[in-house]
Write an enzyme that holds these catalytic residues in place. Structure first.
Site, PDB file in Angstrom:
ATOM      1  N   GLY A 104      81.758  43.546  34.616  1.00 53.37           N
ATOM      2  CA  GLY A 104      83.059  43.103  33.647  1.00 53.37           C
ATOM      3  C   GLY A 104      82.828  42.315  33.020  1.00 53.37           C
ATOM      4  N   ASP A 118      96.551  32.815  36.788  1.00 57.94           N
ATOM      5  CA  ASP A 118      96.113  33.390  35.543  1.00 57.94           C
ATOM      6  C   ASP A 118      96.365  34.839  36.271  1.00 57.94           C
ATOM      7  OD1 ASP A 118      95.029  34.922  33.278  1.00 57.94           O
ATOM      8  OD2 ASP A 118      93.032  34.524  34.006  1.00 57.94           O
TER       9      ASP A 118
END
Length: 806
Positions: free
Chosen positions: A34, A151
């Protein structure tokens, strides 16, 4: 940091451009997993430990303070590396190459929650809650270690092959109450808490807020903060009061909405005090049956109490639980399954009719008269599936509502048959069960709450969605009812999850394998079954074609293959209804399920059986009951034994048979013919020279197997004498004093039946086995010469099987 998007190819892979790197440190990069605007994640190989890992390459740190920033980052990374928890993807290493930091962590096959949402759409409430409970469990461990993630978002949560959620990418993690570092980003705007936008020190409340946003996204299928511009998103979080959407999906009640509002409070002090407290609130909401939890669960508890007052429900629950428990056992499950089915005379009767029907013409190649033979021919799972389906039909009989129950049963069996066809050989059995039980709530409601079910159908006909109508009438959705009962029955987690249909449009790509794929497959099959049930014949072809197009990409099937599978399932349903003699009114909706399209003449298929053609070897149902005296009872015994002899002959002649399968068939034929209470097969233990029980059938057979132990040395007791001499013996009344003297102490203490039959097995004049059967009333076992001859034939078949296999 923006979400990672899965990539198949990439020309420029590092943030600063350049060619694909071959290695980072000692790690050999294999392929890109990714890539975001600032970082990329790679699958890599660790040659030192010979394992696959995932590596995240962060952007190079520039400027005069680069060295200090990197040292601070490494210190935090080492802290994170000490985290060890089942719901956290562990960090193996963290280092810097040049000015570029990188993190090495465990490679978890699966997909991120972001990918999961992209493929599947929004989640059902209980599924979403289950995933976030895992996330909060991991966060609690991190917070206890003094680490805040900072996050948390769907792309930073992995869903592994077991469908467990695991928090990953602690790359922005910081110690609780530490000073935020201006050179490192502190989160993704759409998932940041209000205080994080004001650069407040890291705190667990920030992760709690982010976890609540993730849960909202799972429920709705889209982020709650969906502004594409970073500054607009930050401004909205910092200044606006975030309101929950009105539509959080079917099944989200006020209690779950209140939990979310609590976790999303603007003031951190007003949120849950810890991730564990948030987790516990979600678990309490999802708890199956507790009057002290949510209103929905209290309603389920109330409905279960109503159902328990019905005489059928405890028996139904017991049957389903026993069959499923046998299917999950690692022990001799074939014998156990046979024994469980034989406990129910009506179930045995119906199952043998099915196995002898056109449905299994390809497998039976003749009449089948024993459940043991059925298992060996069509497979353990197929018999288990039939048994579970027939248990539902058998126990849900109600003359007043018979038509509606037949409709629900046929709809469920149509869906199950189609799912089995669509799932292919690898998923055939679990697809059948998954699609069948996706109808459990509706079937239970129709039988146990007939008036309420009629009200729900009326509301649906007026345009109300079925789950919403059920909530209005019952106070609980049909999926919640089915899932709640499935938990009470102890059905597997995969099956419980399958009861809840996935929400949203069919995904454009095949779903992930396992439970998720099964849920979508079951939903597709049930939509077809419902379409056939509810659509007028003249519009049905067009409706089925549309469904085939809608589901073709999800199921990776061409529309024609989908149509062919649907036709085969419809043919199977007609054959099943004929085998079970299920009659429906010609003008009823259920009749549509049994109405086949006009056949298309195809010379190549002319030799195939027509859908309505009966299997040429189909037999009339065998009567199974305790024998009574008289010629009629003896003739009935003879019929069952003769059919059993033929079963065993077919197995031994036509197949490379397994000895245990043949012995089970023999024992079952004797058991059913005699109407015995129990029957046991004993085999010689060469070391001790004792015949010991190996397996059996009937009430108390497990205890009988443990008790039966016949010494073969010369003694004065009856059992030893019978076995050594090879004398078939029927004791009509063992309670007589003279007979009691001949019975061994182990028998009187353990079995002690008032009437029993002994059939010893010998090879070359030496005993090696014994078949024992008994009844609970003196004289209840009675056989004439013909029946005795057939029993001996079956016994001799057992001897022959041993000779061929030993």
């Amino acid at each position: 940091m923006p979400d990672f998007a899965p990539l198949s190819t990439a020309k420029r892979l590092l943030t600063g451009g350049g060619a694909q790197p071959a290695a980072v440190g000692r790690f050999e990069l294999r392929r890109l997993l990714g890539k975001g605007a600032q970082a990329s994640v790679w699958l890599a190989h660790d040659p030192r430990l010979q394992r696959e890992v995932a590596i995240k390459l962060l952007p190079p740190v520039q400027g005069q303070d680069a060295a200090a920033v990197l040292e601070h980052w490494l210190r935090e990374a080492r802290h994170v590396g000490r985290l060890a928890h089942p719901h956290i993807v562990p960090v193996f290493e963290a280092d810097v190459q040049g000015q570029q930091p990188y993190i090495v962590f465990e490679y978890v096959p699966g997909c991120t929650l972001a990918e999961h949402l992209e493929r599947q759409g929004r989640c059902a409430p209980h599924d979403a809650v289950s995933l976030v409970v895992d996330v909060l469990d991991g966060l609690q461990a991190a917070h206890a270690a003094g680490i805040v993630h900072r996050d948390l978002k769907p792309s930073n949560v992995m869903v592994d092959a077991q469908r467990n959620a695991r928090v990953m990418d602690f790359g922005l993690a910081a110690a609780v109450a530490s000073t935020p570092d201006a050179q490192l980003a502190s989160g993704t705007p759409a998932y940041m808490a209000p205080e994080a936008t004001a650069s407040m020190p890291p705190a667990p409340a920030m992760d709690i807020y982010s976890a609540a946003l993730v849960l909202v996204e799972l429920l709705t299928g889209r982020p709650l903060i969906h502004q594409t511009d970073t500054w607009q998103a930050l401004y909205r979080i910092a200044n606006d009061r975030i309101e929950l959407p009105k539509d959080l999906g079917s099944g989200v009640d006020d209690a779950l909405r209140a939990i979310l509002q609590h976790a999303l409070a603007r003031d951190p002090a007003q949120r849950y005090a810890s991730a564990a407290e948030f987790r516990d609130a979600l678990q309490a909401w999802a708890a199956p049956v507790s009057a002290s939890t949510t209103a929905g669960n209290a309603t389920l508890d109330f409905l279960l109490r109503r159902m328990r007052h019905k005489s059928d429900f405890p028996a139904l629950s017991d049957s389903v639980a026993r069959i499923q428990r046998v299917a999950s056992s690692e022990d001799d499950s074939i014998s156990d399954l046979t024994r469980e089915i034989l406990k129910d005379v009506a179930l045995t009767h119906k199952l043998l009719r099915l196995v002898n029907s056109v449905l299994f013409a390809h497998a039976s190649q003749g009449s089948v008269s024993t459940v043991s033979r059925a298992v060996s021919l069509v497979g353990f799972n197929a018999v288990r599936n039939m048994a579970l389906g027939l248990v539902l039909l058998e126990h849900m009989q109600d003359r007043q509502h018979a038509g509606q129950m037949r409709e629900e049963f046929l709809r469920a069996m149509m869906a199950a048959s189609l799912a089995s066809e669509l799932g292919g050989a690898a998923m055939s059995e679990e697809s059948f069960i998954g699609a069948l039980f996706q109808n459990l709530g509706r079937m239970l409601c129709s039988f146990y709450f007939a008036e309420e079910a009629a009200q729900i159908r009326t509301a649906v006909a007026a345009g109300t969605e079925e789950e919403a109508a059920a909530m209005q009438v019952l106070g609980l959705g049909l999926e919640d009812l089915g899932a709640g009962v499935a938990r009470v029955w102890g059905l597997p987690e995969t099956l419980q999850r399958c009861i809840r249909k996935p929400l949203g449009a069919p995904p454009h790509r095949p779903p992930e394998k396992g439970a998720e794929g099964l849920r979508w497959l079951a939903r597709a099959a049930n939509e077809v079954a419902t379409a056939i049930l509810q659509t007028e014949p003249q519009q049905l072809d067009a409706r089925l074609q549309k469904l085939g197009s809608e589901w073709s990409r999800t199921l990776a099937l061409q529309p024609q293959a989908f149509a062919d599978a649907t036709l085969r399932a419809r043919q199977q349903l007609v054959a099943l209804a004929q085998a079970l003699e299920l009659q429906v009114a010609p003008d009823s909706a259920a009749a549509r399920l049994l109405r086949l399209p006009a056949p298309v003449v195809d010379a190549a298929a002319s030799d195939e059986l027509a859908p309505h053609e009966l299997h040429p070897h189909a037999t009339q149902p065998l009567t199974v009951q305790a024998p009574v005296s008289g010629p009629q009872a003896q003739a009935q015994m003879a019929d069952v034994l003769s059919a059993g002899i033929q079963d065993v002959t077919n197995a031994m002649v036509n197949e490379g048979f397994a000895l245990n399968d043949v012995l089970r068939m023999i024992l079952e034929a004797m058991f059913r013919a005699l109407g015995a209470r129990r029957i046991v097969f004993a085999l010689r233990d060469a070391r001790a020279d004792v015949l010991t029980g190996r397996f059996g059938l009937g009430e108390g057979s497990e205890a009988a197997v443990r008790s039966l132990a016949v010494p073969l040395r010369e003694t004065a007791d009856l059992f030893t004498a019978v076995c050594v001499r090879g004398a078939d013996t029927l004791i009509s009344d063992a309670t007589e004093a003279r007979m009691q003297e001949r019975l061994p102490a182990w028998y009187r203490k353990g079995l002690n039946a008032p009437t029993f039959l002994l059939l010893p097995l010998q090879i070359k004049g030496r005993p090696f086995a014994l078949i024992y059967a008994d009844q609970e009333r003196p004289g209840a076992l009675a056989v004439d010469d013909k029946v005795l001859g057939l029993l001996r034939t079956l016994r001799n078949q057992a001897v022959m099987a041993f000779r061929q296999r030993t």
